[in-house]
Design a protein around this motif. Structure first.
Motif, mmCIF file in Angstrom:
data_model
loop_
_atom_site.group_PDB
_atom_site.id
_atom_site.type_symbol
_atom_site.label_atom_id
_atom_site.label_comp_id
_atom_site.label_asym_id
_atom_site.label_seq_id
_atom_site.Cartn_x
_atom_site.Cartn_y
_atom_site.Cartn_z
ATOM 1 N N UNK A 5 0.854 -1.113 0.118
ATOM 2 C CA UNK A 5 -0.086 -0.011 0.152
ATOM 3 C C UNK A 5 0.721 1.168 -0.051
ATOM 4 N N UNK A 6 1.933 1.287 0.774
ATOM 5 C CA UNK A 6 2.758 2.441 0.908
ATOM 6 C C UNK A 6 4.134 2.099 0.953
ATOM 7 N N UNK A 7 5.049 2.748 0.178
ATOM 8 C CA UNK A 7 6.603 2.662 0.210
ATOM 9 C C UNK A 7 6.951 3.718 0.554
ATOM 10 N N UNK A 8 7.950 3.720 1.859
ATOM 11 C CA UNK A 8 8.547 4.714 2.369
ATOM 12 C C UNK A 8 9.974 4.787 1.883
ATOM 13 N N UNK A 9 10.472 5.761 1.536
ATOM 14 C CA UNK A 9 12.127 5.918 1.230
ATOM 15 C C UNK A 9 12.640 6.978 2.476
ATOM 16 N N UNK A 10 13.540 6.011 3.224
ATOM 17 C CA UNK A 10 14.329 6.586 4.337
ATOM 18 C C UNK A 10 13.530 6.154 5.691
ATOM 19 N N UNK A 11 14.643 5.557 6.374
ATOM 20 C CA UNK A 11 14.126 5.232 7.691
ATOM 21 C C UNK A 11 14.619 5.823 8.898
ATOM 22 N N UNK A 18 6.573 6.832 10.381
ATOM 23 C CA UNK A 18 5.334 6.412 9.267
ATOM 24 C C UNK A 18 5.236 4.938 9.252
ATOM 25 N N UNK A 19 6.436 4.226 9.272
ATOM 26 C CA UNK A 19 6.567 2.840 9.382
ATOM 27 C C UNK A 19 5.588 2.298 10.547
ATOM 28 N N UNK A 20 5.713 2.818 11.529
ATOM 29 C CA UNK A 20 4.888 2.293 12.811
ATOM 30 C C UNK A 20 3.598 2.469 12.830
ATOM 31 N N UNK A 31 6.275 -0.997 2.729
ATOM 32 C CA UNK A 31 7.504 -1.273 2.747
ATOM 33 C C UNK A 31 8.609 0.127 2.943
ATOM 34 N N UNK A 32 9.338 -0.091 4.063
ATOM 35 C CA UNK A 32 10.436 0.764 4.230
ATOM 36 C C UNK A 32 11.722 0.637 3.727
#
Length: 566
Positions: A5-11, A18-20, A31-32
């Motif tokens: 659903x969501x792809x996050x660039x940068x942890x 956002x990942x949490x 996906x992080x």
């Protein structure tokens, strides 16, 4: 390619949040992607250990600016975190929100919902504050705010001398007004660093809908027309692609979020064409509006052996520090470097709120995190809070693995020069005021012969450096502003399915350290993203918030904020 659903660039400071938040319900898959490795390096987690990560070639991007014309043409080293937690894993841990006026100014610039009263609930949500619950503090959040214990002779003298110069004693810099002097709060928990990887990502690992990829550097955003549909990235020498069925979320920071936008065809047309990048959207503001806090470090030799220099220059001192931490999780290893802070008005006739921040440290070295001096020493780090200077960050080529060009333009305005000189003079007054005066054996830098405004400014140009707060390069603003990059819901203007969530969206730099404000931005963004996801049901929200400036192959829109399901 795999779908999420969501792809996050940068942890980093925002991406972990956002990942949490996006994965905790289990309803949405996330996906992080993190370009760096895991945060298993031991020195990351020991508060004083940022001296070990400041120049680490694996855990730090190690950027340099272009030659700075107003800093004697020096290239300034800009460390940025390259691991889970991002810069929250390598920073100085200072817990500061900024001033109420900062956020009210954001709202006044055309960003509804970003005033102080709008942001305060998110500041309270994110924090576990040892000051206890109040109208402005929270106690149930994941990010710890731990007050440095007092009883340090040199720090208490600094605080006392500052009070004699008209700065009130405070225990909380974060309630809104900010003005005062006192011990800092740090993002530590029981003697260890509380990065966003620790506070947010580690608890989120139990969420089955969260997938984490490390050593995965994003190379470009994937589009279908002007709809963001995924991310290409390199991992282990192999190129991969991952699809976002709802949104791509850029959390790569003030340097690499605009870099990735430019590499993907969103940015100033002339720049993109220079490197043969097809222009998806002409957005002049991508990479512009770069702001940072310039720090000027005044150092003094101390008359008593009561500094961290003395501990680190002695085998017994080092052993004692280690034993204290091992036995009680306290002492210098549990605190870091900067013990006290001050927010004052160096130019009180021009500013109703603090214009200058001090970080006071019972240690001195030629550079931040460098080898300490052989003498007993302390450092007054001074920075102007709201600089007028604006710089830029731009790609150097179409190679995603080449570092961007960074030009902050420090001390490029008359007011920035005056405020910085006034801040140095304020520090010198504090050093010359009892009870601090008795401990100041001699000024090491600048030396006592630096007296006039011109001499002080020359000193600032020779030794000034970053205090690690780059911001503003994908700034938030209304659709009527052609230089704004994202709207008040952090959606990239004219592009569907793409948001920027990090300190690059700040229209103006906050008055203080930027880590906690970035966490707040991500907390608020998570609510917006989830709200939009719920409103779209099983589909994707498509937004073109810049009417009259359609992107090439743009998804059709109706009205200023048109929504439809795909």
């Amino acid at each position: 390619m795999p779908n999420f659903d969501f792809v996050i660039v940068g942890a980093g400071s925002a991406g972990c949040v956002l990942a949490n938040r996006l994965s905790e319900s289990g309803k949405y898959s996330v996906c992080l992607l993190e370009a760096g490795p895991s945060d298993r390096y031991g020195w990351i987690h020991l508060p004083i250990g940022y001296a070990k990560t400041m120049f680490h070639k694996t855990y730090n991007w190690g950027f340099y600016t272009e030659p700075e014309p107003n800093l004697d043409n020096r290239k300034i080293y800009w460390p940025r975190g390259r691991t889970l937690g991002g810069s929250s894993s390598i920073n100085g841990l200072v817990y500061i929100r900024g001033q109420q006026r900062d956020y009210d100014e954001w709202a006044a610039l055309g960003n509804p919902g970003w005033g102080w009263n709008d942001c305060l609930p998110y500041f309270k949500r994110l924090e576990h504050n040892d000051l206890g619950a109040s109208a402005t503090t929270g106690v149930d959040g994941p990010l710890w705010a731990t007050t440095i214990p007092g009883k340090n002779k040199l720090v208490d003298a600094f605080i006392g001398a500052s009070q004699k110069n008209g700065v009130p004693l405070v225990s909380d810099f974060n309630s809104g007004p900010q003005e005062g002097v006192g011990y800092y709060q740090l993002t530590t928990r029981r003697g260890l660093r509380c990065s966003t990887a620790v506070a947010y990502l580690n608890p989120a690992r139990k969420h089955p809908s969260l997938h984490i990829e490390t050593d995965a550097q994003a190379t470009r955003i994937l589009f279908e027309g002007s709809l963001a549909v995924g991310v290409a990235y390199r991992q282990g020498g192999t190129l991969h692609e991952v699809r976002a069925t709802r949104e791509v979320l850029l959390c790569a920071g003030a340097l690499q979020s605009p870099q990735l936008l430019q590499l993907s065809g969103i940015g100033p047309t002339a720049l993109l064409q220079k490197f043969g990048i097809p222009v998806l959207r002409d957005v002049p503001g991508v990479g512009a509006n770069l702001q940072d806090h310039l720090q000027v470090r005044l150092m003094y030799e101390v008359s008593e052996k009561i500094t961290i220099n003395d501990e680190l220059n002695s085998l017994w001192g080092k052993a004692k520090m280690g034993l204290q931490w091992a036995a009680t999780r306290s002492g210098p290893l549990a605190i870091g470097i900067n013990l006290a802070g001050m927010f004052c008005r160096a130019l009180p006739e021009e500013n109703a709120t603090p214009d200058t921040q001090f970080h006071f440290a019972t240690v001195s070295a030629e550079q931040a995190a460098g080898k300490v001096h052989s003498f007993s020493g302390c450092t007054y780090s001074v920075c102007q809070l709201r600089p007028d200077a604006r710089g830029h960050v731009t790609i150097r080529s179409n190679d995603p693995f080449e570092a961007p060009a960074i030009q902050p333009n420090y001390l490029s305005t008359e007011r920035d020069c005056r405020t910085t000189v006034a801040g140095v003079r304020f520090a010198q007054r504090v050093a010359a005021t009892a009870p601090m005066k008795q401990y100041m054996k001699r000024p090491y830098r600048p030396q006592s012969d630096v007296q006039s405004d011109d001499e002080i400014l020359a000193f600032c140009r020779q030794y000034g450096t970053t205090i690690f707060h780059p911001s503003g390069t994908a700034r938030m603003g209304p659709a009527s502003d052609p230089t704004a990059v994202v709207d008040a819901r952090l959606r990239v203007h004219g592009i569907a399915g793409l948001r920027v969530v990090d300190c690059s969206i700040m229209p103006t730099l906050v008055s203080g350290n930027t880590n906690v404000p970035t966490v707040m931005i991500a907390e608020k963004a998570a609510d917006m993203i989830l709200e939009d996801a719920r409103s779209s049901g099983a589909g994707r929200i498509v937004v073109d918030s810049r009417v009259g400036q359609p992107a090439s192959n743009a998804v059709a829109t109706e009205g200023a904020l048109a929504l439809r399901k795909i």
